[in-house]
Scaffold this active site. Structure first.
Site, PDB file in Angstrom:
ATOM      1  N   GLY A  48      10.679   5.811  -4.914  1.00  0.00           N
ATOM      2  CA  GLY A  48      11.646   5.602  -4.097  1.00  0.00           C
ATOM      3  C   GLY A  48      11.679   4.536  -3.260  1.00  0.00           C
ATOM      4  O   GLY A  48      10.986   3.484  -3.515  1.00  0.00           O
ATOM      5  N   CYS A  49      12.461   4.482  -1.927  1.00  0.00           N
ATOM      6  CA  CYS A  49      12.304   3.357  -1.371  1.00  0.00           C
ATOM      7  C   CYS A  49      10.793   2.849  -0.750  1.00  0.00           C
ATOM      8  O   CYS A  49      10.243   3.586  -0.463  1.00  0.00           O
ATOM      9  CB  CYS A  49      13.243   3.392   0.061  1.00  0.00           C
ATOM     10  SG  CYS A  49      13.318   2.111   1.036  1.00  0.00           S
ATOM     11  N   PHE A  50      10.775   1.584  -1.230  1.00  0.00           N
ATOM     12  CA  PHE A  50       9.396   1.154  -0.736  1.00  0.00           C
ATOM     13  C   PHE A  50       9.001   1.041   0.690  1.00  0.00           C
ATOM     14  O   PHE A  50       7.791   1.100   0.824  1.00  0.00           O
ATOM     15  CB  PHE A  50       9.116  -0.385  -1.516  1.00  0.00           C
ATOM     16  CG  PHE A  50      10.061  -1.310  -1.300  1.00  0.00           C
ATOM     17  CD1 PHE A  50      10.840  -1.183  -0.203  1.00  0.00           C
ATOM     18  CD2 PHE A  50      10.291  -2.192  -2.433  1.00  0.00           C
ATOM     19  CE1 PHE A  50      11.814  -2.364   0.006  1.00  0.00           C
ATOM     20  CE2 PHE A  50      11.293  -3.154  -2.224  1.00  0.00           C
ATOM     21  CZ  PHE A  50      12.021  -3.491  -0.824  1.00  0.00           C
TER      22      PHE A  50
END
Length: 227
Positions: A48-50
């Site tokens: 997902g979003c880092f």
């Protein structure tokens, strides 16, 4: 390098999804792990979003650096705006440098599956959709691949989640640090709506599930990140 058996951890249990954008779960520790080694090692994971993945591992004891970046595609297209198209092969990833004498590769994966990502979602995490948000382990060597594959099989056989684990294992080719403004984002912007909803609960789950490995002060990238 070889692999050694590790003790099975506590049974999985769930934290209410009402408190988390994605449900957090303390899953059993891997029964297979890398043999101890006296030098730093790296692991690259995507989930997902880092921002949130980096935020989690910056609070793990034994992690000397966690950098947000891109892996899976080429250097030429390792830029946020291009990666966001979902057409580059890249995933938003985090490169974790850790001391295996403090936290093993298997333990890194246990934390990853427990609080950093929902491994039953492949090309999305929560509201973030696209192949750039896929749940993937980039194996740096045959030992990492073997440990990761055995662990995914173990979790599926134990029915640790309500659905099969769809996290993939890809060969590691290269890692490209993300733009400087993405680094340390969860720590620098804890009141941001996205961070408060999606990522601060992950760090809270880390503290709850892994108190012996939780570090209150995040290990920030700071000036070491690429601009």
């Amino acid at each position: 390098m070889g692999v050694v058996a590790a003790t099975l951890g506590a049974s999985a249990f769930w934290v209410s999804s009402r408190s988390f954008a994605e449900p957090a779960a303390l899953v059993p520790a891997p029964m297979m792990d890398e043999a101890p080694r006296p030098h730093l090692e790296t692991a690259v994971v995507a989930g997902g979003c880092f921002w949130g993945v980096q935020g989690v591992f910056q609070h793990v004891k034994g992690v000397s650096e966690a950098i947000s970046g891109y892996s899976g595609g080429s250097k030429a297209n390792a830029h946020y705006e291009i990666v966001g198209t979902g057409q580059t092969g890249h995933a938003e990833s985090v490169r974790i440098t850790f001391d295996p004498r403090v936290v093993s590769y298997g333990k890194i994966l246990q934390i990853y599956f427990s609080v950093a990502t929902d491994p039953t979602e492949l090309n999305h995490q929560g509201a973030d959709t696209g192949t750039q948000y896929r749940s993937t382990i980039f194996a740096a060597n045959p030992e990492q691949r073997k440990v990761a594959a055995a662990y995914i099989s173990q979790l599926d056989k134990a029915h640790a989640f309500d659905a099969p684990v769809v996290t993939t294992i890809e060969p590691f080719k290269a890692f490209y640090p993300a733009e400087g403004y993405h680094q340390d984002f969860a720590t620098l912007h804890p009141d941001d709506g996205y961070i408060a909803t999606n990522d601060m609960p992950k760090i809270a789950a880390l503290r709850q599930f892994f108190p012996a490995l939780y570090r209150p002060q995040a290990k920030l990238v700071g000036a070491t990140a690429s601009e």
